[in-house]
Design a protein around this motif. Structure first.
Motif, mmCIF file in Angstrom:
data_model
loop_
_atom_site.group_PDB
_atom_site.id
_atom_site.type_symbol
_atom_site.label_atom_id
_atom_site.label_comp_id
_atom_site.label_asym_id
_atom_site.label_seq_id
_atom_site.Cartn_x
_atom_site.Cartn_y
_atom_site.Cartn_z
ATOM 1 N N SER A 90 4.042 7.679 1.868
ATOM 2 C CA SER A 90 2.656 7.251 2.094
ATOM 3 C C SER A 90 1.872 7.102 0.783
ATOM 4 N N ASP B 93 0.362 3.540 -0.412
ATOM 5 C CA ASP B 93 -1.067 3.408 -0.701
ATOM 6 C C ASP B 93 -1.291 2.812 -2.083
ATOM 7 N N LYS C 2 -3.111 -0.797 -2.953
ATOM 8 C CA LYS C 2 -4.278 -0.874 -3.836
ATOM 9 C C LYS C 2 -4.029 -1.801 -5.029
#
Length: 129
Positions: free
Chosen positions: A118, A122, A126
């Motif tokens: 995760s 992420d 981004k």
């Protein structure tokens, strides 16, 4: 052939990257290792938008200056998956060709199964957009 480790002992040659490598030995006994075209950049990965994404990936330390992965195979497959999504490229073929790899889908599935996935996903979301 960046990233490959080649061990030679007598007439035994061991290449550690699980890829296809052409070896030839000339009359003097010089071992030559050929890359099999791994530096071919598919056109869909050589666009202005793709260049922006490659620069971001370089800045993160995910790929080198020639856009070859510096991260594990599963993480590289996750990077490729994210880039393919953003660039609207269908499948793994372009990345497999450029990185001289096969079965990146399996690497991707392995990466998705990692416990620490995760945070990396992420970071990919981004950075690669």
């Amino acid at each position: 052939m960046a990233g490959n480790t080649v061990y030679v002992q007598g007439n035994y040659v061991d290449v550690h990257d699980n890829e296809v490598v052409n070896l030839s030995i000339d009359k003097v006994g010089t071992l030559k290792v050929e890359d099999n075209g791994a530096n071919v950049i598919p056109p869909q990965l050589d666009t202005p938008h793709a260049h922006e994404l490659w620069e971001k990936a370089i800045a993160q330390g995910w790929v080198d200056e020639q856009w070859h992965p510096l991260i594990s195979r599963p993480d590289a497959a996750l990077l490729a998956g994210r880039m393919a999504e953003v660039l609207r490229i269908d499948g793994w073929k372009a990345f497999e060709q450029m990185w001289n790899r096969r079965n990146m889908r399996q690497d991707y599935l392995k990466g998705m199964g990692k416990q620490s996935i995760s945070d990396f996903l992420d970071e990919l979301r981004k950075t690669i957009r």
